[in-house]
Every structure is written in C-alpha cells, then in structure tokens.
Design an enzyme around this catalytic site. Structure first.
Site, mmCIF file in Angstrom:
data_model
loop_
_atom_site.group_PDB
_atom_site.id
_atom_site.type_symbol
_atom_site.label_atom_id
_atom_site.label_comp_id
_atom_site.label_asym_id
_atom_site.label_seq_id
_atom_site.Cartn_x
_atom_site.Cartn_y
_atom_site.Cartn_z
ATOM 1 N N HIS A 13 1.619 1.386 47.393
ATOM 2 C CA HIS A 13 1.799 1.721 45.966
ATOM 3 C C HIS A 13 0.560 2.360 45.352
ATOM 4 O O HIS A 13 0.667 3.317 44.591
ATOM 5 C CB HIS A 13 2.171 0.471 45.158
ATOM 6 C CG HIS A 13 3.471 -0.134 45.566
ATOM 7 N ND1 HIS A 13 3.552 -1.119 46.521
ATOM 8 C CD2 HIS A 13 4.738 0.119 45.164
ATOM 9 C CE1 HIS A 13 4.821 -1.452 46.691
ATOM 10 N NE2 HIS A 13 5.558 -0.719 45.889
ATOM 11 N N ARG A 173 9.206 -7.201 16.865
ATOM 12 C CA ARG A 173 9.121 -5.965 16.082
ATOM 13 C C ARG A 173 10.542 -5.560 15.695
ATOM 14 O O ARG A 173 11.432 -5.530 16.549
ATOM 15 C CB ARG A 173 8.509 -4.837 16.918
ATOM 16 C CG ARG A 173 7.009 -4.826 16.989
ATOM 17 C CD ARG A 173 6.539 -3.546 17.681
ATOM 18 N NE ARG A 173 5.153 -3.261 17.390
ATOM 19 C CZ ARG A 173 4.138 -3.687 18.132
ATOM 20 N NH1 ARG A 173 4.350 -4.404 19.214
ATOM 21 N NH2 ARG A 173 2.891 -3.395 17.794
ATOM 22 N N ARG A 228 -0.745 -6.816 13.139
ATOM 23 C CA ARG A 228 0.614 -7.228 12.828
ATOM 24 C C ARG A 228 0.723 -8.022 11.531
ATOM 25 O O ARG A 228 1.817 -8.184 11.003
ATOM 26 C CB ARG A 228 1.169 -8.008 14.020
ATOM 27 C CG ARG A 228 1.305 -7.186 15.306
ATOM 28 C CD ARG A 228 2.342 -6.094 15.144
ATOM 29 N NE ARG A 228 3.587 -6.652 14.674
ATOM 30 C CZ ARG A 228 4.462 -7.284 15.455
ATOM 31 N NH1 ARG A 228 4.229 -7.375 16.751
ATOM 32 N NH2 ARG A 228 5.561 -7.800 14.952
HETATM 33 N N1 URA Z 1 0.080 -3.380 23.046
HETATM 34 C C1 URA Z 1 1.045 -4.291 22.816
HETATM 35 O O1 URA Z 1 1.661 -4.817 23.741
HETATM 36 N N2 URA Z 1 1.322 -4.599 21.530
HETATM 37 C C2 URA Z 1 0.697 -4.016 20.496
HETATM 38 O O2 URA Z 1 1.005 -4.325 19.346
HETATM 39 C C3 URA Z 1 -0.310 -3.062 20.759
HETATM 40 C C4 URA Z 1 -0.609 -2.765 22.048
#
Ligand code: URA
Length: 261
Positions: A13, A173, A228
């Site tokens: 790989h 999200r 976030r």
């Molecule tokens: N990578 C992730 O997995 N989440 C994010 O919010 C930013 C980068």
C-alpha cells in the site's frame, strides 16, 4: 518485536521499502498527502520517496537524523494500513500531525491540541483491541510535543480527542446533504464538551490503539481549523496557514529533543 519486511521489499500500500528510510525510527503522519512536502522541508533537507494511493512519503534530514513523513489519508482504515506497513519497515514512533475542530471555548482557531487520549468513535481500532481498552498516547512522545510547543512559543492545549469515522453525523454537524444527524449522535457534542474533551478529528484513536497493540509509540498534535462552539464550518485558508505553522514548529522542536544523541 513483530515481523520486519526484507530491506528491499516494496510494501503493497505505501509503496516504499526499508532501505529507502536510512534507518528512520520516527514518522510524522499527516492525513493530507498535500501536506507532506511542506512538513518534510520544515524539518530540513528532504527527498521525495514515493506516492501510492493516499500514502505520499518524503524523508527529511533533521540535523543528521532521518525522519519519515508519510500521509495516511482520512479515517481509521487507511491509518491502520499505513501503520501496519510502516512498522514492518522499522518505524517505532508515530506522530499524527493533523487538523481538528475544537469543542471548548478556550481552544481557538490556529492553536494546537496535543491529544493524550482519544474517544474510540470509530470502527477500525476494534479490530485490534476490545472497545473497553483505552486509546492512550505514548507519554514520552506526548511530553516531547508539549515541550516542543512551549519552545516554539505555540499556543497549545492538552486534551482528549473524539476520533470519529465521519466528518458530519459523528461530529454532530447539521450542514450536511440531508441535514439529519441520527439520534445516537444528537446532543453528543454537548456531552463530550461536558466531559471535558477538547476536539474532533478522525484518526488519533485508531493510531493510538494500533501502535499500542504493536508495542510501539504514538502521539498526536493537531492544528485547530474549526471552532465548533462558534460554527460548524471549517475556517478559511489563512487559519490553516497559522495552524500548520504552529504544528510544524511544535513537531520540529519535539523531534529535535527525542532524537538528540
Ligand atoms: N477535522 C475534523 O475531523 N473535524 C473538524 O472539525 C476539522 C478537521
């Protein structure tokens, strides 16, 4: 000690062999193949080794010490495949160098997070150890990253990542194609915050468990590119630039200290 590959064997790989590594024991593992060259050149003179699938490899000369930089792609399965093969080439120390979304108000865009442990919100690590087993970083490597961040005067935090198999539902999200987050993950971000976890990313838990199951060492440092507590969005390129300058300086100082003869 596990089974090493023959020195000239090109692994399936990653597409490189042990004799290309000049005895390197330390590997930096960014997710993004596009990040490998800059990371390598930030350490010192560097040469391209190969690129196959998501695995792009460069070898850097850090003041006389060879350091491998090899991308892993996104998510647990490709990390596990990469670490399996790199271990067979003689790599014993793995540092994930990635990007992340912070979930605590005090962790700002452009800061770095050094993960001392990770929530196993992914599937791959379960193929290596039962789910009750903790995903924990190597203490010596983690301490080296902390000292590296201090030396580089980088704003850093130490904390627990939530390593999710998905960027959207697992990280709660709602700005996705359907906008739907399954019940299992509704409210999960608030719960991780309440428990004091610092950030979401997608690879640390797999890396920690696979390395631990091999008796090898792993650590993780990530630059914050999403905050976030403010937004679901990933921040613009300028923030990525700040974050990458911060993690490059941190890993360089850390590697200088752990490879000092
Ligand atoms: N990578 C992730 O997995 N989440 C994010 O919010 C930013 C980068």
């Amino acid at each position: 000690m596990g089974k090493l590959a023959k020195k000239n064997e090109i692994l399936y790989h990653i597409g490189i062999s042990a004799n290309m590594l000049k005895g390197a024991k330390y590997a930096l593992l960014p997710g993004d193949p596009g990040r490998v060259e800059a990371l390598a050149k930030a350490l010192g003179p560097a040469e391209f080794l190969g690129s196959h699938r998501e695995y792009t490899s460069w070898l850097a000369d850090l003041e006389g010490n060879p350091i491998l930089i090899c991308s892993t792609g996104m998510g647990g399965p490709s990390v596990a495949i990469g670490v399996e093969e790199l271990a067979r080439l003689g790599i014993t120390h793995f540092i994930r160098v990635g990007t992340t979304g912070s979930i605590q108000e005090k962790v700002n865009l452009g800061d770095v997070v050094i993960n001392n442990a990770a929530v196993r919100l992914e599937g791959t690590s379960g193929h290596y150890a039962p789910i009750e087993f903790p995903a924990v970083a190597d203490l010596q490597l983690t301490n080296a990253l902390v000292e590296g961040a201090k030396k580089a005067k980088v704003k850093y935090h130490v904390g627990i990542s939530i390593s999710s198999d998905t960027f959207w539902p697992g990280q709660e999200r709602y700005d996705s194609f359907t906008g739907y987050v399954p019940r299992r993950f509704q409210g999960s971000c608030a719960e991780w915050q309440q428990l004091g976890a610092t950030n979401y990313e997608m690879e640390a838990a797999t890396l920690f468990i696979v390395a631990q199951s091999f008796g090898l060492a792993a650590a993780c440092v990530c630059g914050v590119v999403a905050k976030r507590t403010k937004s679901e969005k990933v921040a613009p390129k300028s923030v990525y630039k700040k974050a990458s300058a911060a993690f490059e300086a941190t890993v360089k100082e850390a590697l200088l200290s752990v490879t000092k003869k």
